[in-house]
Design a protein around this motif. Structure first.
Motif, PDB file in Angstrom:
ATOM      1  N   ALA A 297       0.828  -1.204   0.000  1.00 45.21           N
ATOM      2  CA  ALA A 297       0.000   0.000   0.000  1.00 45.21           C
ATOM      3  C   ALA A 297       0.865   1.257   0.000  1.00 45.21           C
ATOM      4  N   ALA A 298       1.933   1.262   0.804  1.00 45.14           N
ATOM      5  CA  ALA A 298       2.820   2.428   0.883  1.00 45.14           C
ATOM      6  C   ALA A 298       3.532   2.668  -0.441  1.00 45.14           C
ATOM      7  N   ARG A 299       3.936   1.609  -1.109  1.00 42.53           N
ATOM      8  CA  ARG A 299       4.673   1.756  -2.354  1.00 42.53           C
ATOM      9  C   ARG A 299       3.786   2.164  -3.520  1.00 42.53           C
ATOM     10  N   LEU A 300       2.537   1.724  -3.507  1.00 40.47           N
ATOM     11  CA  LEU A 300       1.616   2.052  -4.598  1.00 40.47           C
ATOM     12  C   LEU A 300       0.738   3.266  -4.285  1.00 40.47           C
ATOM     13  N   ASP A 301       0.962   3.876  -3.128  1.00 38.07           N
ATOM     14  CA  ASP A 301       0.153   5.021  -2.706  1.00 38.07           C
ATOM     15  C   ASP A 301      -1.334   4.671  -2.661  1.00 38.07           C
ATOM     16  N   LEU A 302      -1.624   3.491  -2.097  1.00 36.16           N
ATOM     17  CA  LEU A 302      -3.003   3.036  -1.919  1.00 36.16           C
ATOM     18  C   LEU A 302      -3.237   2.782  -0.432  1.00 36.16           C
ATOM     19  N   SER A 303      -4.479   2.541  -0.052  1.00 36.50           N
ATOM     20  CA  SER A 303      -4.785   2.203   1.334  1.00 36.50           C
ATOM     21  C   SER A 303      -4.663   0.695   1.539  1.00 36.50           C
ATOM     22  N   VAL A 304      -4.429   0.281   2.773  1.00 26.56           N
ATOM     23  CA  VAL A 304      -4.366  -1.144   3.085  1.00 26.56           C
ATOM     24  C   VAL A 304      -5.708  -1.797   2.782  1.00 26.56           C
ATOM     25  N   ARG A 305      -6.782  -1.069   2.992  1.00 25.65           N
ATOM     26  CA  ARG A 305      -8.115  -1.609   2.696  1.00 25.65           C
ATOM     27  C   ARG A 305      -8.257  -1.914   1.207  1.00 25.65           C
ATOM     28  N   THR A 306      -7.697  -1.049   0.367  1.00 21.45           N
ATOM     29  CA  THR A 306      -7.760  -1.282  -1.082  1.00 21.45           C
ATOM     30  C   THR A 306      -7.001  -2.549  -1.454  1.00 21.45           C
ATOM     31  N   ILE A 307      -5.845  -2.785  -0.827  1.00 23.67           N
ATOM     32  CA  ILE A 307      -5.085  -4.007  -1.099  1.00 23.67           C
ATOM     33  C   ILE A 307      -5.900  -5.232  -0.710  1.00 23.67           C
ATOM     34  N   ALA A 308      -6.500  -5.193   0.474  1.00 23.47           N
ATOM     35  CA  ALA A 308      -7.304  -6.328   0.948  1.00 23.47           C
ATOM     36  C   ALA A 308      -8.508  -6.559   0.036  1.00 23.47           C
ATOM     37  N   MET A 311      -7.404  -8.233  -3.251  1.00 24.79           N
ATOM     38  CA  MET A 311      -7.143  -9.655  -3.101  1.00 24.79           C
ATOM     39  C   MET A 311      -8.423 -10.447  -2.902  1.00 24.79           C
ATOM     40  N   SER A 312      -9.377  -9.886  -2.152  1.00 29.96           N
ATOM     41  CA  SER A 312     -10.656 -10.565  -1.952  1.00 29.96           C
ATOM     42  C   SER A 312     -11.392 -10.732  -3.273  1.00 29.96           C
ATOM     43  N   THR A 313     -11.349  -9.691  -4.106  1.00 31.09           N
ATOM     44  CA  THR A 313     -11.990  -9.752  -5.420  1.00 31.09           C
ATOM     45  C   THR A 313     -11.363 -10.841  -6.286  1.00 31.09           C
ATOM     46  N   LEU A 314     -10.028 -10.937  -6.257  1.00 31.51           N
ATOM     47  CA  LEU A 314      -9.342 -11.951  -7.052  1.00 31.51           C
ATOM     48  C   LEU A 314      -9.649 -13.360  -6.552  1.00 31.51           C
ATOM     49  N   MET A 315      -9.722 -13.543  -5.226  1.00 31.52           N
ATOM     50  CA  MET A 315     -10.041 -14.870  -4.690  1.00 31.52           C
ATOM     51  C   MET A 315     -11.446 -15.301  -5.107  1.00 31.52           C
ATOM     52  N   ASP A 316     -12.379 -14.358  -5.118  1.00 30.78           N
ATOM     53  CA  ASP A 316     -13.731 -14.676  -5.586  1.00 30.78           C
ATOM     54  C   ASP A 316     -13.718 -15.031  -7.067  1.00 30.78           C
ATOM     55  N   ARG A 317     -12.967 -14.275  -7.850  1.00 33.79           N
ATOM     56  CA  ARG A 317     -12.931 -14.495  -9.296  1.00 33.79           C
ATOM     57  C   ARG A 317     -12.351 -15.859  -9.644  1.00 33.79           C
ATOM     58  N   TYR A 318     -11.299 -16.271  -8.903  1.00 35.98           N
ATOM     59  CA  TYR A 318     -10.631 -17.539  -9.197  1.00 35.98           C
ATOM     60  C   TYR A 318     -11.169 -18.691  -8.347  1.00 35.98           C
ATOM     61  N   ASP A 319     -12.198 -18.409  -7.529  1.00 33.91           N
ATOM     62  CA  ASP A 319     -12.880 -19.440  -6.745  1.00 33.91           C
ATOM     63  C   ASP A 319     -11.908 -20.195  -5.846  1.00 33.91           C
ATOM     64  N   VAL A 320     -11.142 -19.445  -5.045  1.00 27.23           N
ATOM     65  CA  VAL A 320     -10.231 -20.045  -4.069  1.00 27.23           C
ATOM     66  C   VAL A 320     -10.551 -19.444  -2.699  1.00 27.23           C
ATOM     67  N   ILE A 321     -10.050 -20.099  -1.642  1.00 33.46           N
ATOM     68  CA  ILE A 321     -10.446 -19.665  -0.308  1.00 33.46           C
ATOM     69  C   ILE A 321      -9.339 -18.945   0.461  1.00 33.46           C
ATOM     70  N   ARG A 323      -5.084 -16.926   0.072  1.00 35.48           N
ATOM     71  CA  ARG A 323      -4.092 -16.314  -0.812  1.00 35.48           C
ATOM     72  C   ARG A 323      -3.082 -17.327  -1.338  1.00 35.48           C
ATOM     73  N   PHE A 324      -2.787 -18.349  -0.545  1.00 30.63           N
ATOM     74  CA  PHE A 324      -1.856 -19.366  -1.026  1.00 30.63           C
ATOM     75  C   PHE A 324      -2.430 -20.070  -2.249  1.00 30.63           C
ATOM     76  N   GLN A 325      -3.710 -20.450  -2.169  1.00 31.48           N
ATOM     77  CA  GLN A 325      -4.347 -21.085  -3.321  1.00 31.48           C
ATOM     78  C   GLN A 325      -4.397 -20.133  -4.508  1.00 31.48           C
ATOM     79  N   LEU A 326      -4.643 -18.843  -4.238  1.00 32.82           N
ATOM     80  CA  LEU A 326      -4.667 -17.855  -5.317  1.00 32.82           C
ATOM     81  C   LEU A 326      -3.292 -17.770  -5.975  1.00 32.82           C
ATOM     82  N   GLY A 327      -2.231 -17.792  -5.152  1.00 37.68           N
ATOM     83  CA  GLY A 327      -0.885 -17.738  -5.704  1.00 37.68           C
ATOM     84  C   GLY A 327      -0.586 -18.922  -6.600  1.00 37.68           C
ATOM     85  N   LEU A 328      -1.035 -20.112  -6.192  1.00 38.23           N
ATOM     86  CA  LEU A 328      -0.836 -21.298  -7.024  1.00 38.23           C
ATOM     87  C   LEU A 328      -1.614 -21.178  -8.332  1.00 38.23           C
ATOM     88  N   ARG A 329      -2.850 -20.675  -8.256  1.00 38.41           N
ATOM     89  CA  ARG A 329      -3.662 -20.520  -9.467  1.00 38.41           C
ATOM     90  C   ARG A 329      -3.030 -19.526 -10.426  1.00 38.41           C
TER      91      ARG A 329
END
Length: 348
Positions: A297-308, A311-321, A323-329
């Motif tokens: 968040a600090a490096r991209l000038d975003l809020s921590v909430r935006t980062i979370a 990631m939540s949006t991506l986990m829903d999109r890839y149907d994983v539960i 972040r580790f599973q998301l990383g593998l996908r």
């Protein structure tokens, strides 16, 4: 149980994706048999064996004692500590790069980089001096706002301060947002370099980057018509020259093209697959380097909430539960490589 430690990708050092995934699994979950790895990753057993052979040859994994009266598949494999493996692969990569570079230099006609320190000639061309920091940064932003289409950046610095990168990041992101074609030529980072995250971010946004073991200084060429050259090749405190003389710009471009042809692309830890937005790609790429949500968040000038939320949006999109599973996908998803651009083509 999943071990709480950062497991860096080994692909940036030339390790195959299959071996990288097997190594991550061994470190994250502990010693496993080849069959156990195959079942965990849903990977064919022959691919697992090939990956284990590759990791063993690199010294990144080792088998335990052969089991008594059992098939060889019952042997348990362990991954060596990530810090040790990364250091070992980094040193090997650097030694090979230096050897290739010296060989290429001996076999090619090397252009002289003397222009970078020839101040009398630069002054005679009518170059404009730019003060360090604010004035140089302001001029780069002005060039970008004027509709720059291509940026060529060359730097022989092996490390930058966090403040310097934070100052340059908005300009780079603005160019990426405008889909400016960006080429960057650099040298391997030193141990003191703590801002490699920006290279990872820009790569995820489309920047093409290559490395040589050494470069003669620092300069930037915009649209092949305007060049900014550091007055002191390795000292940013003296400011830069703005050069518009066609002959000098052409010499700098020729020097870049020669060095670019000799340079090699580093193996990035992660390449975004199609379907991710520029923000999603940047967030996941930086998290893959081991940074925390707060650090990203600090490096991209975003809020921590935006980062979370991202990631939540991506986990829903890839149907994983998790972040580790998301990383593998994402790590095993088919990613189309960027179409190589012909840097020798004159852009108008």
């Amino acid at each position: 149980m999943l071990q709480e430690q950062v497991v860096p990708s080994l692909m940036k050092w030339g390790v195959s994706p299959q071996a990288d995934l097997v190594y991550r699994t061994l470190v994250a979950f502990g010693p496993l048999t080849a069959g156990g790895i195959s079942r965990s990753l849903t990977m064919q057993i022959r691919q697992v064996r090939g990956a284990l052979e590759e990791l063993t040859a690199l010294g990144a994994a080792a088998p335990g004692p052969a089991p008594v009266a059992r098939r060889s598949d019952g042997r348990i494999w362990s991954g060596r500590p990530p810090a040790h493996v990364s250091a070992m692969l980094r040193d090997r990569h650097h030694r090979n790069a230096v050897a290739r570079y010296r060989l290429s230099r001996r076999m090619s006609r090397t252009l002289s980089p003397e222009l970078l320190t020839d101040h009398l000639r630069i002054l005679a061309s009518g170059a404009r001096p730019l003060a360090a920091g604010g004035q140089s940064q302001a001029r780069m932003m002005e060039i970008n706002r004027a509709g720059c289409r291509e940026s060529i950046s060359v730097s022989g610095d092996s490390a930058y301060s966090t403040a310097a990168v934070k100052a340059a990041a908005p300009i780079d992101r603005a160019m990426a947002e405008r889909r400016v074609t960006m080429f960057s030529l650099g040298v391997p980072a030193s141990d003191e370099h703590e801002t490699g995250w920006h290279d990872v971010e820009m790569h995820s946004l489309g920047m093409q980057y290559r490395e040589l073991p050494e470069l003669p200084g620092r300069y930037i060429i915009f649209d092949r018509t305007t060049a900014l050259v550091r007055k002191k090749p390795f000292d940013p405190t003296h400011g830069m020259w703005e050069i518009n003389d066609p002959t000098l710009v052409a010499e700098l471009l020729a020097l870049f093209l020669q060095d670019w042809s000799l340079a090699k692309e580093p193996h990035w830890e992660w390449t975004p697959p199609h379907g991710l937005s520029s923000r999603e790609g940047a967030v996941v790429a930086l998290l893959a380097t081991g940074l925390t949500d707060a650090a990203v968040a600090a490096r991209l000038d975003l809020s921590v909430r935006t980062i979370a939320y991202t990631m939540s949006t991506l986990m829903d999109r890839y149907d994983v539960i998790n972040r580790f599973q998301l990383g593998l996908r994402l790590g095993t998803a088919t990613a189309q490589p960027a179409v190589p651009l012909d840097v020798s083509e004159t852009r108008r």
